[in-house]
Enzyme design. Structure first.
Site, PDB file in Angstrom:
ATOM      1  N   ALA A 189       0.845  -1.037   0.265  1.00 57.06           N
ATOM      2  CA  ALA A 189       0.139   0.099   0.178  1.00 57.06           C
ATOM      3  C   ALA A 189       1.178   1.179  -0.011  1.00 57.06           C
ATOM      4  CB  ALA A 189      -0.502   0.103   1.402  1.00 57.06           C
ATOM      5  N   GLY A 219       0.581  -4.519   1.033  1.00 56.89           N
ATOM      6  CA  GLY A 219      -0.704  -4.858   0.136  1.00 56.89           C
ATOM      7  C   GLY A 219      -0.287  -5.625  -1.381  1.00 56.89           C
ATOM      8  N   GLU A 246      -0.722  -8.967  -0.535  1.00 55.69           N
ATOM      9  CA  GLU A 246      -1.711  -9.396  -0.086  1.00 55.69           C
ATOM     10  C   GLU A 246      -3.049  -9.591  -1.566  1.00 55.69           C
ATOM     11  OE1 GLU A 246      -1.502  -6.095   2.448  1.00 55.69           O
ATOM     12  OE2 GLU A 246      -3.335  -7.215   3.695  1.00 55.69           O
ATOM     13  N   GLU A 272       4.335  -5.385   7.173  1.00 61.68           N
ATOM     14  CA  GLU A 272       3.421  -4.096   8.355  1.00 61.68           C
ATOM     15  C   GLU A 272       4.300  -4.202   9.161  1.00 61.68           C
ATOM     16  OE1 GLU A 272       2.539  -6.404   5.784  1.00 61.68           O
ATOM     17  OE2 GLU A 272       0.366  -5.225   4.671  1.00 61.68           O
TER      18      GLU A 272
HETATM   19  N1  CAA Z   1       4.905   3.253  -0.497  1.00 58.77           N
HETATM   20  C1  CAA Z   1       4.728   4.525  -1.221  1.00 58.77           C
HETATM   21  N2  CAA Z   1       6.096   4.531  -1.782  1.00 58.77           N
HETATM   22  C2  CAA Z   1       7.310   3.852  -2.241  1.00 58.77           C
HETATM   23  C3  CAA Z   1       6.362   2.370  -1.479  1.00 58.77           C
HETATM   24  C4  CAA Z   1       5.387   2.373  -0.371  1.00 58.77           C
HETATM   25  N3  CAA Z   1       4.938   1.153  -0.399  1.00 58.77           N
HETATM   26  N4  CAA Z   1       7.303   1.560  -1.651  1.00 58.77           N
HETATM   27  C5  CAA Z   1       8.165   2.018  -2.434  1.00 58.77           C
HETATM   28  N5  CAA Z   1       8.527   3.399  -3.018  1.00 58.77           N
HETATM   29  C6  CAA Z   1       8.939   4.166  -3.202  1.00 58.77           C
HETATM   30  C7  CAA Z   1      10.051   4.977  -2.392  1.00 58.77           C
HETATM   31  O1  CAA Z   1       9.798   5.495  -1.514  1.00 58.77           O
HETATM   32  C8  CAA Z   1      11.010   5.415  -3.593  1.00 58.77           C
HETATM   33  O2  CAA Z   1      10.625   6.857  -3.629  1.00 58.77           O
HETATM   34  P1  CAA Z   1      11.646   7.632  -3.869  1.00 58.77           P
HETATM   35  O3  CAA Z   1      12.554   7.756  -4.890  1.00 58.77           O
HETATM   36  O4  CAA Z   1      10.792   8.994  -4.144  1.00 58.77           O
HETATM   37  O5  CAA Z   1      12.089   8.032  -2.380  1.00 58.77           O
HETATM   38  C9  CAA Z   1      10.978   4.175  -4.933  1.00 58.77           C
HETATM   39  O6  CAA Z   1       9.039   3.572  -4.728  1.00 58.77           O
HETATM   40  C10 CAA Z   1      11.794   3.352  -4.560  1.00 58.77           C
HETATM   41  O7  CAA Z   1      11.834   2.503  -3.332  1.00 58.77           O
HETATM   42  P2  CAA Z   1      13.346   2.014  -2.709  1.00 58.77           P
HETATM   43  O8  CAA Z   1      13.932   3.275  -2.811  1.00 58.77           O
HETATM   44  O9  CAA Z   1      13.184   2.551  -1.350  1.00 58.77           O
HETATM   45  O10 CAA Z   1      13.687   1.162  -3.263  1.00 58.77           O
HETATM   46  P3  CAA Z   1      15.132  -0.306  -2.493  1.00 58.77           P
HETATM   47  O11 CAA Z   1      15.130  -0.852  -4.021  1.00 58.77           O
HETATM   48  O12 CAA Z   1      15.843   0.977  -2.130  1.00 58.77           O
HETATM   49  O13 CAA Z   1      14.075  -0.701  -2.132  1.00 58.77           O
HETATM   50  C11 CAA Z   1      11.729  -1.795  -1.053  1.00 58.77           C
HETATM   51  C12 CAA Z   1      12.781  -1.800  -2.975  1.00 58.77           C
HETATM   52  C13 CAA Z   1      12.760  -2.985  -0.311  1.00 58.77           C
HETATM   53  C14 CAA Z   1      10.590  -2.968  -2.063  1.00 58.77           C
HETATM   54  C15 CAA Z   1      11.493  -0.375  -0.724  1.00 58.77           C
HETATM   55  O14 CAA Z   1      10.959  -0.044  -0.980  1.00 58.77           O
HETATM   56  C16 CAA Z   1      10.607  -0.847   0.377  1.00 58.77           C
HETATM   57  O15 CAA Z   1      10.624  -1.464   1.241  1.00 58.77           O
HETATM   58  N6  CAA Z   1       9.019  -0.699   0.729  1.00 58.77           N
HETATM   59  C17 CAA Z   1       8.451  -0.583   1.212  1.00 58.77           C
HETATM   60  C18 CAA Z   1       7.137  -1.935   1.389  1.00 58.77           C
HETATM   61  C19 CAA Z   1       6.585  -1.772   2.408  1.00 58.77           C
HETATM   62  O16 CAA Z   1       6.744  -1.761   3.592  1.00 58.77           O
HETATM   63  N7  CAA Z   1       5.350  -1.824   2.405  1.00 58.77           N
HETATM   64  C20 CAA Z   1       3.979  -2.283   2.741  1.00 58.77           C
HETATM   65  C21 CAA Z   1       3.525  -1.475   3.176  1.00 58.77           C
HETATM   66  S1  CAA Z   1       2.021  -0.862   4.300  1.00 58.77           S
HETATM   67  C22 CAA Z   1       0.811  -2.373   3.655  1.00 58.77           C
HETATM   68  O17 CAA Z   1       1.103  -2.991   2.883  1.00 58.77           O
HETATM   69  C23 CAA Z   1      -0.853  -1.935   4.503  1.00 58.77           C
HETATM   70  C24 CAA Z   1      -0.952  -3.196   4.392  1.00 58.77           C
HETATM   71  O18 CAA Z   1      -1.665  -4.696   3.856  1.00 58.77           O
HETATM   72  C25 CAA Z   1      -2.684  -2.751   3.589  1.00 58.77           C
END
Ligand code: CAA
Length: 260
Positions: A66, A112, A115, A135
């Site tokens: 998400a 998400g 999911e 999460e």
């Molecule tokens: N939401 C918003 N933006 C996201 C994102 C997310 N879930 N995942 C990645 N991005 C964005 C980053 O912020 C970044 O944007 P900027 O260039 O503007 O900074 C861009 O995508 C590239 O990401 P990274 O620079 O972080 O890339 P990386 O290769 O260093 O890392 C990754 C990759 C490990 C996937 C890392 O991006 C990450 O950990 N992402 C989040 C994963 C996460 O925690 N997901 C769960 C979300 S909560 C959820 O889903 C709740 C639910 O169940 C409803």
């Protein structure tokens, strides 16, 4: 006019929906959710679409979760609403789709994103894919059905481990625990999903729909899955597809199911 976040391509019965938000690793913001929900809905009444493939654009991510930036300042009522809206408008609809949905996991499938794959009927992953429900590392829990569907698919123990450690697992580990049905090289992912779609498509569309319904019945509160199967089985005998399928068998020919 903003660019859509979803690319939709229909090719001889297989509808491929590609989430196109590579700058955010295809994270699910409210627009992506709305566009996907609309596309899944439209597919239900599109007689030319028989199987749906969900995938992400680029080679890095299926969907990285998400959109964290979108919900970072939410309070409890807004958080609850986010989960309810997402589950009802999209994730449950994918799972209840009358047409089979295959997730083609081409990279990170996190939160998400995983999911979304869990709500799909079948999952095929590239050998580069990384999957997890991270999460709790953000101070929340999965909200798009992950606490329910992950244990249904991999068992309670493995789901507890994945959710409580927040760790990602690779494609081979995902295959070993039954999280994905198949692992292939990245370049073979869409062809493999297409091949699986076509092996589903040669069957009766009505029976596919009824089989999905009967399988899901066993996971619903207060419903006896075996009873649901008996009812669904009985109802199949009234369909044109049943008449055609059995007649074709007797006449030693391939069935021509109505609507195909
Ligand atoms: N939401 C918003 N933006 C996201 C994102 C997310 N879930 N995942 C990645 N991005 C964005 C980053 O912020 C970044 O944007 P900027 O260039 O503007 O900074 C861009 O995508 C590239 O990401 P990274 O620079 O972080 O890339 P990386 O290769 O260093 O890392 C990754 C990759 C490990 C996937 C890392 O991006 C990450 O950990 N992402 C989040 C994963 C996460 O925690 N997901 C769960 C979300 S909560 C959820 O889903 C709740 C639910 O169940 C409803």
């Amino acid at each position: 006019m903003p660019q859509p976040h979803l690319l939709s391509i229909l090719n001889e019965g297989v509808l491929t929906l590609t989430i196109e938000r590579p700058e955010a690793l295809n994270a699910l913001n409210s627009r992506v959710i709305a566009e996907l929900a609309q596309a899944i809905d439209a597919a239900q009444t599109n007689a030319a679409a028989h199987v749906i493939i969900l995938t992400g654009s680029g080679s890095k991510a299926f969907v990285a979760g998400a959109d964290i930036k979108e919900f970072a300042d939410f309070d409890a009522p807004k958080g609850k609403e986010l989960a309810r809206l997402g589950q009802e408008s999209l994730f449950n609809r994918i799972e209840r789709s009358a047409k089979p949905v295959i997730a083609a996991i081409n990279g990170f499938a996190l939160g998400g994103g995983l999911e979304l794959a869990l709500a799909s009927h079948v999952r095929i992953a590239s050998d580069t894919a990384k999957m997890g429900l991270p999460e709790v590392s953000l101070g929340v829990i999965p909200g798009y059905g992950g606490t329910q569907r992950l244990p249904q698919i991999v068992g309670k123990g493995k789901a507890m481990e994945m959710i409580l450690t927040a760790r990602m697992i690779g494609a081979e580990d995902a295959l070993a625990c039954g999280l994905v049905n198949q692992v292939v090289a990245l370049e073979d992912l869409l062809p493999a999903a297409d091949k699986m779609a076509r092996s589903m498509m040669k069957n009766s569309p009505k029976a596919l729909q009824t089989a999905i319904q009967a399988i899901l019945a066993g996971y619903e509160d207060g419903i006896n899955g075996f009873e649901a199967e008996i009812t669904c089985f009985g109802a199949s005998f009234e369909t044109e597809d049943f008449k055609e399928g059995t007649q074709a068998f007797i006449e030693k020919r391939k069935p021509q199911f109505p609507g195909k």
